[in-house]
Write a protein that holds these residues in place. Sequence first.
Motif, PDB file in Angstrom:
ATOM      1  N   VAL A  42      13.850  44.149  77.095  1.00 30.04           N
ATOM      2  CA  VAL A  42      14.905  44.002  78.101  1.00 30.04           C
ATOM      3  C   VAL A  42      14.190  43.940  79.453  1.00 30.04           C
ATOM      4  N   PRO A  43      14.072  42.766  80.043  1.00 31.21           N
ATOM      5  CA  PRO A  43      13.282  42.626  81.278  1.00 31.21           C
ATOM      6  C   PRO A  43      13.664  43.646  82.350  1.00 31.21           C
ATOM      7  N   GLY A  44      12.659  44.346  82.840  1.00 32.43           N
ATOM      8  CA  GLY A  44      12.865  45.320  83.896  1.00 32.43           C
ATOM      9  C   GLY A  44      13.421  46.655  83.439  1.00 32.43           C
ATOM     10  N   GLU A  45      13.616  46.833  82.140  1.00 28.18           N
ATOM     11  CA  GLU A  45      14.177  48.076  81.609  1.00 28.18           C
ATOM     12  C   GLU A  45      13.404  48.510  80.370  1.00 28.18           C
ATOM     13  N   ALA A  46      13.772  49.687  79.872  1.00 25.65           N
ATOM     14  CA  ALA A  46      13.160  50.169  78.632  1.00 25.65           C
ATOM     15  C   ALA A  46      13.524  49.240  77.477  1.00 25.65           C
ATOM     16  N   ASP A  47      12.613  49.092  76.538  1.00 29.04           N
ATOM     17  CA  ASP A  47      12.883  48.266  75.364  1.00 29.04           C
ATOM     18  C   ASP A  47      14.090  48.801  74.604  1.00 29.04           C
ATOM     19  N   ALA A  48      14.850  47.885  74.061  1.00 28.68           N
ATOM     20  CA  ALA A  48      15.961  48.246  73.192  1.00 28.68           C
ATOM     21  C   ALA A  48      15.485  48.228  71.743  1.00 28.68           C
ATOM     22  N   THR A  49      16.341  48.704  70.840  1.00 29.32           N
ATOM     23  CA  THR A  49      16.026  48.722  69.413  1.00 29.32           C
ATOM     24  C   THR A  49      17.171  48.077  68.651  1.00 29.32           C
ATOM     25  N   LEU A  50      16.830  47.237  67.699  1.00 30.16           N
ATOM     26  CA  LEU A  50      17.814  46.637  66.806  1.00 30.16           C
ATOM     27  C   LEU A  50      17.530  47.117  65.391  1.00 30.16           C
ATOM     28  N   LEU A  51      18.531  47.730  64.776  1.00 34.68           N
ATOM     29  CA  LEU A  51      18.400  48.239  63.413  1.00 34.68           C
ATOM     30  C   LEU A  51      19.341  47.466  62.494  1.00 34.68           C
ATOM     31  N   LEU A  52      18.830  47.051  61.342  1.00 33.16           N
ATOM     32  CA  LEU A  52      19.640  46.381  60.336  1.00 33.16           C
ATOM     33  C   LEU A  52      19.460  47.130  59.022  1.00 33.16           C
ATOM     34  N   MET A  53      20.561  47.582  58.454  1.00 33.08           N
ATOM     35  CA  MET A  53      20.508  48.409  57.251  1.00 33.08           C
ATOM     36  C   MET A  53      21.350  47.775  56.152  1.00 33.08           C
ATOM     37  N   PRO A  54      20.715  46.980  55.266  1.00 32.68           N
ATOM     38  CA  PRO A  54      21.448  46.298  54.199  1.00 32.68           C
ATOM     39  C   PRO A  54      21.540  47.134  52.922  1.00 32.68           C
TER      40      PRO A  54
END
Length: 320
Positions: A42-54
Amino acid sequence: MLVLHETETAEALKWADLIDAIERMFRSHCVMPVRHHHEVAVPGEADATLLLMPAWVPGDYIGVKLVSVFPDNHARGLPAIHGSYILSSGKTGKMLAVVDGGELTARRTAATSALAARYLARDDASHLLVVGTGRLSLNLMQAHAAVRPITRVSVWGRNPANAEKSAEEARALGFDAVACTDLEGTARTADIISCATLSSVPLIHGAWLKPGAHLDLIGAFKPSMRESDDEAVRRATIVVDTRDGALGEAGDILQPLKAGVISEADIKADLFDLVAGRHKGRSDGGEITLFKSVGAALEDLAGAILAYETVMEPFARQET
Protein backbone atom coordinates in the motif's frame (compact mmCIF):
# COMPACT_ATOMS: atom_id res chain seq x y z
CA MET A 1 -27.07 -15.79 -5.56
CA LEU A 2 -27.75 -15.42 -1.85
CA VAL A 3 -26.07 -12.58 0.05
CA LEU A 4 -26.09 -12.76 3.85
CA HIS A 5 -25.03 -9.69 5.78
CA GLU A 6 -23.95 -9.70 9.45
CA THR A 7 -27.40 -9.89 11.07
CA GLU A 8 -28.70 -12.44 8.59
CA THR A 9 -25.62 -14.59 9.10
CA ALA A 10 -26.06 -14.54 12.88
CA GLU A 11 -29.75 -15.45 12.60
CA ALA A 12 -28.94 -18.41 10.36
CA LEU A 13 -26.28 -19.83 12.70
CA LYS A 14 -28.02 -20.96 15.87
CA TRP A 15 -25.53 -22.22 18.41
CA ALA A 16 -26.63 -25.83 18.84
CA ASP A 17 -27.00 -26.28 15.07
CA LEU A 18 -23.62 -24.70 14.36
CA ILE A 19 -21.79 -26.81 16.94
CA ASP A 20 -23.33 -29.95 15.46
CA ALA A 21 -22.49 -28.83 11.90
CA ILE A 22 -18.83 -28.32 12.81
CA GLU A 23 -18.73 -31.71 14.49
CA ARG A 24 -20.12 -33.34 11.34
CA MET A 25 -17.56 -31.52 9.20
CA PHE A 26 -14.69 -32.84 11.34
CA ARG A 27 -16.09 -36.32 10.61
CA SER A 28 -16.36 -35.66 6.87
CA HIS A 29 -13.90 -35.99 4.02
CA CYS A 30 -13.31 -32.24 3.86
CA VAL A 31 -10.23 -31.13 1.95
CA MET A 32 -8.26 -28.23 3.46
CA PRO A 33 -5.32 -26.90 1.44
CA VAL A 34 -2.79 -24.70 3.21
CA ARG A 35 -4.13 -21.17 3.54
CA HIS A 36 -2.76 -18.58 1.14
CA HIS A 37 -1.02 -15.62 2.78
CA HIS A 38 0.03 -12.66 0.63
CA GLU A 39 1.62 -9.34 1.50
CA VAL A 40 0.03 -6.47 -0.41
CA ALA A 41 1.90 -3.19 -0.85
CA VAL A 42 0.00 0.00 0.00
CA PRO A 43 2.05 2.99 -1.22
CA GLY A 44 3.02 5.26 1.64
CA GLU A 45 1.49 2.98 4.28
CA ALA A 46 2.11 -0.30 6.07
CA ASP A 47 1.76 -3.39 3.90
CA ALA A 48 -1.63 -5.03 3.90
CA THR A 49 -2.29 -8.78 4.08
CA LEU A 50 -4.58 -10.88 1.91
CA LEU A 51 -5.63 -14.26 3.28
CA LEU A 52 -7.44 -16.93 1.26
CA MET A 53 -8.70 -20.01 3.09
CA PRO A 54 -10.23 -22.67 0.81
CA ALA A 55 -11.97 -25.91 1.75
CA TRP A 56 -14.32 -28.32 0.03
CA VAL A 57 -16.23 -31.55 0.39
CA PRO A 58 -15.90 -33.36 -2.95
CA GLY A 59 -19.14 -33.33 -4.91
CA ASP A 60 -20.91 -31.26 -2.26
CA TYR A 61 -19.71 -27.71 -1.58
CA ILE A 62 -16.65 -25.56 -2.21
CA GLY A 63 -15.88 -22.52 -0.07
CA VAL A 64 -13.21 -19.89 0.34
CA LYS A 65 -12.86 -17.16 2.91
CA LEU A 66 -11.19 -13.96 1.77
CA VAL A 67 -9.82 -11.70 4.48
CA SER A 68 -7.94 -8.43 4.05
CA VAL A 69 -5.98 -6.74 6.83
CA PHE A 70 -5.08 -3.07 6.31
CA PRO A 71 -3.25 -1.94 9.49
CA ASP A 72 -3.48 1.79 8.73
CA ASN A 73 -7.25 1.81 8.30
CA HIS A 74 -7.56 3.23 11.82
CA ALA A 75 -6.46 6.58 10.39
CA ARG A 76 -9.50 6.47 8.11
CA GLY A 77 -11.87 5.45 10.87
CA LEU A 78 -12.31 2.05 9.22
CA PRO A 79 -11.90 -1.49 10.58
CA ALA A 80 -8.52 -3.04 9.88
CA ILE A 81 -10.07 -6.37 8.92
CA HIS A 82 -12.67 -7.10 6.26
CA GLY A 83 -13.82 -10.53 5.18
CA SER A 84 -16.34 -12.44 3.09
CA TYR A 85 -17.05 -16.10 2.50
CA ILE A 86 -17.93 -17.39 -0.97
CA LEU A 87 -19.83 -20.69 -1.14
CA SER A 88 -20.16 -22.61 -4.41
CA SER A 89 -21.59 -25.90 -5.57
CA GLY A 90 -19.16 -28.80 -5.44
CA LYS A 91 -20.97 -30.40 -8.41
CA THR A 92 -21.20 -27.52 -10.89
CA GLY A 93 -19.04 -24.72 -9.46
CA LYS A 94 -22.04 -22.39 -9.47
CA MET A 95 -21.67 -19.61 -6.90
CA LEU A 96 -24.38 -20.02 -4.29
CA ALA A 97 -23.81 -17.47 -1.55
CA VAL A 98 -21.68 -14.71 -0.11
CA VAL A 99 -21.69 -14.79 3.70
CA ASP A 100 -20.45 -12.07 6.06
CA GLY A 101 -16.93 -13.17 6.96
CA GLY A 102 -16.63 -11.41 10.31
CA GLU A 103 -19.81 -12.84 11.81
CA LEU A 104 -19.16 -16.29 10.37
CA THR A 105 -15.64 -16.34 11.82
CA ALA A 106 -16.70 -15.11 15.26
CA ARG A 107 -19.52 -17.61 15.59
CA ARG A 108 -17.66 -20.64 14.23
CA THR A 109 -14.71 -19.86 16.53
CA ALA A 110 -16.89 -19.87 19.63
CA ALA A 111 -18.82 -22.91 18.41
CA THR A 112 -15.58 -24.86 17.89
CA SER A 113 -14.56 -24.09 21.48
CA ALA A 114 -17.94 -25.33 22.65
CA LEU A 115 -17.52 -28.50 20.59
CA ALA A 116 -14.23 -29.16 22.36
CA ALA A 117 -15.84 -28.43 25.73
CA ARG A 118 -18.52 -31.01 24.94
CA TYR A 119 -15.75 -33.62 25.12
CA LEU A 120 -13.33 -32.01 27.58
CA ALA A 121 -15.24 -29.97 30.20
CA ARG A 122 -16.88 -31.63 33.18
CA ASP A 123 -20.57 -32.43 32.66
CA ASP A 124 -21.46 -30.26 35.63
CA ALA A 125 -19.28 -27.28 34.64
CA SER A 126 -21.33 -24.21 35.60
CA HIS A 127 -18.90 -21.32 36.24
CA LEU A 128 -17.42 -19.80 33.07
CA LEU A 129 -14.64 -17.21 33.17
CA VAL A 130 -14.22 -15.26 29.94
CA VAL A 131 -10.85 -13.51 29.63
CA GLY A 132 -11.13 -10.74 27.05
CA THR A 133 -13.84 -8.25 26.20
CA GLY A 134 -13.80 -8.21 22.42
CA ARG A 135 -16.31 -9.43 19.88
CA LEU A 136 -15.96 -13.06 20.91
CA SER A 137 -16.79 -12.65 24.60
CA LEU A 138 -20.58 -12.84 24.28
CA ASN A 139 -20.33 -15.53 21.61
CA LEU A 140 -18.26 -17.70 23.93
CA MET A 141 -20.80 -17.40 26.71
CA GLN A 142 -23.67 -18.41 24.44
CA ALA A 143 -21.77 -21.23 22.77
CA HIS A 144 -20.55 -22.80 26.02
CA ALA A 145 -24.04 -22.48 27.51
CA ALA A 146 -25.29 -24.61 24.61
CA VAL A 147 -23.20 -27.59 25.78
CA ARG A 148 -22.79 -27.12 29.55
CA PRO A 149 -25.10 -25.91 32.37
CA ILE A 150 -23.54 -22.44 32.71
CA THR A 151 -25.18 -20.61 35.63
CA ARG A 152 -22.45 -18.10 36.46
CA VAL A 153 -20.26 -16.01 34.17
CA SER A 154 -17.27 -13.86 35.15
CA VAL A 155 -15.65 -11.44 32.71
CA TRP A 156 -12.12 -10.08 33.01
CA GLY A 157 -10.44 -7.52 30.79
CA ARG A 158 -7.45 -5.24 31.00
CA ASN A 159 -9.91 -2.35 30.96
CA PRO A 160 -12.39 -2.82 33.84
CA ALA A 161 -14.92 -0.57 32.12
CA ASN A 162 -14.95 -2.85 29.08
CA ALA A 163 -15.35 -5.89 31.32
CA GLU A 164 -18.34 -4.28 33.00
CA LYS A 165 -19.85 -3.45 29.61
CA SER A 166 -19.46 -7.08 28.48
CA ALA A 167 -21.02 -8.30 31.71
CA GLU A 168 -23.92 -5.89 31.27
CA GLU A 169 -24.52 -7.12 27.73
CA ALA A 170 -24.38 -10.71 29.02
CA ARG A 171 -26.96 -9.93 31.69
CA ALA A 172 -29.23 -8.55 28.97
CA LEU A 173 -29.02 -11.98 27.35
CA GLY A 174 -30.08 -13.65 30.60
CA PHE A 175 -26.71 -14.65 32.05
CA ASP A 176 -25.80 -14.18 35.71
CA ALA A 177 -22.68 -12.24 34.74
CA VAL A 178 -20.30 -10.01 36.66
CA ALA A 179 -17.08 -8.21 35.83
CA CYS A 180 -14.10 -9.26 37.91
CA THR A 181 -10.81 -7.56 38.70
CA ASP A 182 -9.15 -10.45 40.58
CA LEU A 183 -8.14 -12.68 37.69
CA GLU A 184 -6.22 -15.18 39.80
CA GLY A 185 -8.92 -15.55 42.42
CA THR A 186 -11.65 -16.02 39.83
CA ALA A 187 -9.58 -18.41 37.72
CA ARG A 188 -9.03 -20.60 40.78
CA THR A 189 -12.79 -21.15 41.11
CA ALA A 190 -13.83 -21.37 37.45
CA ASP A 191 -14.87 -24.63 35.81
CA ILE A 192 -14.18 -23.35 32.29
CA ILE A 193 -11.75 -20.54 31.46
CA SER A 194 -12.09 -19.20 27.93
CA CYS A 195 -9.42 -16.76 26.73
CA ALA A 196 -9.88 -14.60 23.63
CA THR A 197 -7.20 -11.94 23.75
CA LEU A 198 -4.23 -10.66 21.74
CA SER A 199 -1.84 -11.17 24.63
CA SER A 200 1.85 -11.82 24.10
CA VAL A 201 2.43 -12.78 27.74
CA PRO A 202 0.69 -15.47 29.82
CA LEU A 203 -2.52 -14.37 31.50
CA ILE A 204 -3.59 -17.71 33.01
CA HIS A 205 -1.12 -19.60 35.18
CA GLY A 206 -1.21 -23.34 35.54
CA ALA A 207 -0.93 -23.10 39.32
CA TRP A 208 -4.36 -21.44 39.36
CA LEU A 209 -6.20 -24.30 37.65
CA LYS A 210 -8.30 -26.35 40.02
CA PRO A 211 -8.76 -30.11 39.55
CA GLY A 212 -11.33 -30.66 36.81
CA ALA A 213 -10.83 -27.27 35.17
CA HIS A 214 -11.01 -26.83 31.41
CA LEU A 215 -8.86 -24.13 29.78
CA ASP A 216 -9.96 -22.88 26.36
CA LEU A 217 -7.35 -20.82 24.49
CA ILE A 218 -8.50 -18.94 21.41
CA GLY A 219 -6.88 -15.55 21.04
CA ALA A 220 -3.14 -16.06 20.61
CA PHE A 221 -2.77 -17.00 16.96
CA LYS A 222 0.92 -16.29 16.31
CA PRO A 223 4.03 -18.10 17.61
CA SER A 224 4.98 -14.93 19.49
CA MET A 225 1.67 -14.79 21.38
CA ARG A 226 0.37 -16.78 24.31
CA GLU A 227 -2.37 -16.72 26.94
CA SER A 228 -1.13 -19.51 29.26
CA ASP A 229 2.15 -20.25 30.98
CA ASP A 230 4.35 -23.34 30.84
CA GLU A 231 2.81 -24.79 33.99
CA ALA A 232 -0.64 -24.79 32.41
CA VAL A 233 0.41 -26.96 29.47
CA ARG A 234 2.54 -29.14 31.74
CA ARG A 235 -0.40 -29.92 34.05
CA ALA A 236 -3.09 -30.30 31.42
CA THR A 237 -4.18 -32.89 28.89
CA ILE A 238 -3.60 -30.98 25.64
CA VAL A 239 -6.03 -31.10 22.72
CA VAL A 240 -5.88 -28.86 19.63
CA ASP A 241 -8.26 -28.12 16.77
CA THR A 242 -5.77 -29.32 14.13
CA ARG A 243 -2.20 -30.47 14.69
CA ASP A 244 -0.87 -28.66 11.64
CA GLY A 245 -2.40 -25.40 12.76
CA ALA A 246 -1.22 -25.70 16.33
CA LEU A 247 2.32 -26.67 15.37
CA GLY A 248 2.49 -23.86 12.84
CA GLU A 249 0.93 -20.92 14.66
CA ALA A 250 0.00 -21.51 18.31
CA GLY A 251 2.40 -19.78 20.67
CA ASP A 252 0.77 -21.51 23.66
CA ILE A 253 2.04 -24.78 22.21
CA LEU A 254 5.15 -23.74 20.26
CA GLN A 255 6.85 -21.79 23.05
CA PRO A 256 6.75 -24.60 25.64
CA LEU A 257 7.74 -27.06 22.91
CA LYS A 258 10.82 -24.97 22.12
CA ALA A 259 11.65 -24.70 25.82
CA GLY A 260 11.41 -28.48 26.26
CA VAL A 261 8.53 -28.23 28.73
CA ILE A 262 6.40 -30.51 26.54
CA SER A 263 6.94 -32.66 23.45
CA GLU A 264 4.71 -33.20 20.43
CA ALA A 265 3.63 -36.47 22.02
CA ASP A 266 2.02 -34.43 24.79
CA ILE A 267 -0.58 -33.21 22.29
CA LYS A 268 -2.94 -36.05 23.03
CA ALA A 269 -5.57 -35.40 20.37
CA ASP A 270 -7.10 -33.01 17.88
CA LEU A 271 -10.77 -32.51 17.08
CA PHE A 272 -10.60 -35.16 14.37
CA ASP A 273 -9.59 -37.67 17.08
CA LEU A 274 -12.31 -36.56 19.49
CA VAL A 275 -15.24 -36.70 17.08
CA ALA A 276 -14.05 -40.02 15.62
CA GLY A 277 -13.74 -41.57 19.08
CA ARG A 278 -10.00 -42.18 18.79
CA HIS A 279 -9.60 -40.17 21.99
CA LYS A 280 -12.35 -40.35 24.57
CA GLY A 281 -11.91 -36.81 25.86
CA ARG A 282 -12.04 -36.19 29.61
CA SER A 283 -11.05 -39.31 31.53
CA ASP A 284 -12.13 -38.34 35.06
CA GLY A 285 -13.56 -35.51 37.12
CA GLY A 286 -10.20 -34.29 38.39
CA GLU A 287 -8.38 -34.12 35.05
CA ILE A 288 -7.26 -30.66 33.87
CA THR A 289 -7.87 -30.22 30.15
CA LEU A 290 -6.61 -27.60 27.69
CA PHE A 291 -7.93 -26.87 24.22
CA LYS A 292 -5.94 -24.66 21.86
CA SER A 293 -7.46 -23.49 18.57
CA VAL A 294 -6.10 -21.34 15.76
CA GLY A 295 -8.98 -21.88 13.37
CA ALA A 296 -9.50 -24.24 10.46
CA ALA A 297 -11.05 -23.68 7.05
CA LEU A 298 -13.46 -26.58 7.49
CA GLU A 299 -15.11 -24.73 10.38
CA ASP A 300 -15.89 -21.80 8.08
CA LEU A 301 -17.20 -24.17 5.42
CA ALA A 302 -19.47 -25.89 7.94
CA GLY A 303 -20.90 -22.56 9.03
CA ALA A 304 -21.38 -21.25 5.51
CA ILE A 305 -23.20 -24.41 4.42
CA LEU A 306 -25.43 -24.26 7.49
CA ALA A 307 -26.27 -20.59 6.88
CA TYR A 308 -27.04 -21.21 3.20
CA GLU A 309 -29.17 -24.31 3.79
CA THR A 310 -31.02 -22.69 6.72
CA VAL A 311 -32.03 -19.67 4.65
CA MET A 312 -32.85 -21.70 1.54
CA GLU A 313 -34.77 -24.49 3.28
CA PRO A 314 -38.19 -22.75 3.18
CA PHE A 315 -37.79 -22.24 -0.57
CA ALA A 316 -36.86 -25.88 -1.05
CA ARG A 317 -40.05 -26.88 0.78
CA GLN A 318 -42.13 -24.70 -1.49
CA GLU A 319 -40.66 -26.36 -4.57
CA THR A 320 -41.65 -29.79 -3.30
